[in-house]
Design an enzyme around this catalytic site. Structure first.
Site, PDB file in Angstrom:
ATOM      1  CB  SER A 192      -0.863   0.009   1.268  1.00  7.90           C
ATOM      2  OG  SER A 192      -1.438   1.289   1.472  1.00  7.90           O
ATOM      3  CE1 TYR A 213      -4.602  -2.109   4.879  1.00  2.00           C
ATOM      4  CE2 TYR A 213      -3.476  -0.032   4.474  1.00  2.00           C
ATOM      5  CZ  TYR A 213      -4.086  -1.191   3.995  1.00  2.00           C
ATOM      6  OH  TYR A 213      -4.153  -1.417   2.641  1.00  2.00           O
TER       7      TYR A 213
HETATM    8  C1  BGC Z   1      -6.244   1.431   1.913  1.00  2.00           C
HETATM    9  C2  BGC Z   1      -7.412   2.268   1.432  1.00  2.00           C
HETATM   10  C3  BGC Z   1      -6.962   3.688   1.166  1.00  2.00           C
HETATM   11  C4  BGC Z   1      -5.701   3.737   0.326  1.00  2.00           C
HETATM   12  C5  BGC Z   1      -5.150   5.147   0.167  1.00  2.00           C
HETATM   13  C6  BGC Z   1      -5.123   1.563   0.924  1.00  2.00           C
HETATM   14  O1  BGC Z   1      -4.044   0.751   1.271  1.00  2.00           O
HETATM   15  O2  BGC Z   1      -6.659   0.074   2.060  1.00  2.00           O
HETATM   16  O3  BGC Z   1      -8.440   2.246   2.393  1.00  2.00           O
HETATM   17  O4  BGC Z   1      -7.991   4.392   0.509  1.00  2.00           O
HETATM   18  O5  BGC Z   1      -4.719   2.918   0.890  1.00  2.00           O
HETATM   19  O6  BGC Z   1      -5.101   5.847   1.385  1.00  2.00           O
END
Ligand code: BGC
Length: 272
Positions: free
Chosen positions: A157, A170
């Site tokens: 991410s 996260y």
């Molecule tokens: C998340 C999303 C988010 C995106 C950008 C992703 O890794 O799961 O919820 O919109 O990152 O912030």
């Protein structure tokens, strides 16, 4: 690449895509099939959706195997890879995609919320990568299929580098994925196993529906995206196919940001 394309850079290969019943994983599973690979469609919750993905996979003239496993459970991951090898012959590609969010402000976050996100997003990638690598090493090279012994694509991410208030579990998991990926790449390069990540930005999937499903939310989101459009799951699928193919044979240990510029400090478009 479009559906009519007969460019099949992954022909004859087998790909395991975790979390393939929805969102980015679903698009990657179909993308791998379009590129010629047989696909293991892993899911944990929604079997009907996984079966629908398998039908889309099979429509590309390749084999699809639907398999339920929680990637955070060692025995389930071992059984999944065993079955893939039994039924499809081997594994050439792992796309470690399964991931989730359990959001809360730090002072309200429970240990269970912290643990579940780390278990799925980080430990799950470790377990799947370990089992895939064991199979790559057991099978040995097949040069007519791929120059590499195996390919691993970790779905990370932008939050492997962008801190994210209200989502510390996260962001910590994705920061962990970055160093897991790089350390595996360094360790496995001599065996010709390539390991890379894709770092998606905001992609239109169920995980972030609140961020794009109303006009106001979408406009606010676009303040964070220099390219001024949301990502689509297929944007990520195309990158995954490329990273898994021999076109990317000299690429290992890197993160490919597919984020419309989200990591470009958009606040600095003006000012600074
Ligand atoms: C998340 C999303 C988010 C995106 C950008 C992703 O890794 O799961 O919820 O919109 O990152 O912030």
């Amino acid at each position: 690449m479009n559906a009519a394309s007969n460019h099949r850079p992954l022909a004859g290969q087998t790909a395991l895509v975790t979390g393939a019943s929805s969102g980015i994983g679903r698009a990657i599973a179909v993308g791998m099939a379009r590129a010629g690979a047989d696909v293991v469609v892993n899911f944990v919750g929604n079997e009907a959706e996984a079966v629908a993905v398998a039908e889309q996979v099979a429509a590309h003239g390749v084999r699809a195997l639907v398999h339920r496993a929680d990637v955070s459970q060692e025995a389930e991951v071992v059984a999944m890879v065993d079955r893939a090898v039994q039924e499809l012959g081997t594994l050439d590609i792992l796309v470690a995609n399964a991931g989730l969010q359990r959001d809360a402000p730090l002072h309200e976050m429970t240990l269970a919320q912290w643990q579940r996100v780390l278990d799925v997003n980080l430990t799950g990638q470790f377990l799947c990568a370990r089992e895939a690598v064991r199979e790559f090493l057991r099978r040995g090279p097949v040069p007519q299929r791929s120059r590499a012994l195996g390919k691993i694509v970790c779905i990370s991410s932008v939050h492997e580098v962008i801190p994210w208030a209200g989502h510390v579990n996260y962001a910590a998991s994705k920061g962990g994925v970055m160093m897991l990926m790089k350390s595996m790449a360094q360790e496995l390069a001599a065996q010709r196993i390539r390991v890379n990540s894709i770092a998606p930005g905001a992609v239109r999937t169920p995980i972030n529906r609140d961020a794009w499903s109303t006009v106001a939310a979408y406009e606010a989101l676009m303040q964070l995206v220099p390219y001024r459009r949301i990502g689509e799951p297929d944007d990520i699928a195309q990158a995954a196919v490329w990273l898994a193919s021999d076109d990317a044979d000299y690429v290992t240990g890197t993160t490919l940001f597919v984020d419309g510029g989200m990591t470009l400090y958009p606040g600095f478009e003006r000012g600074g």
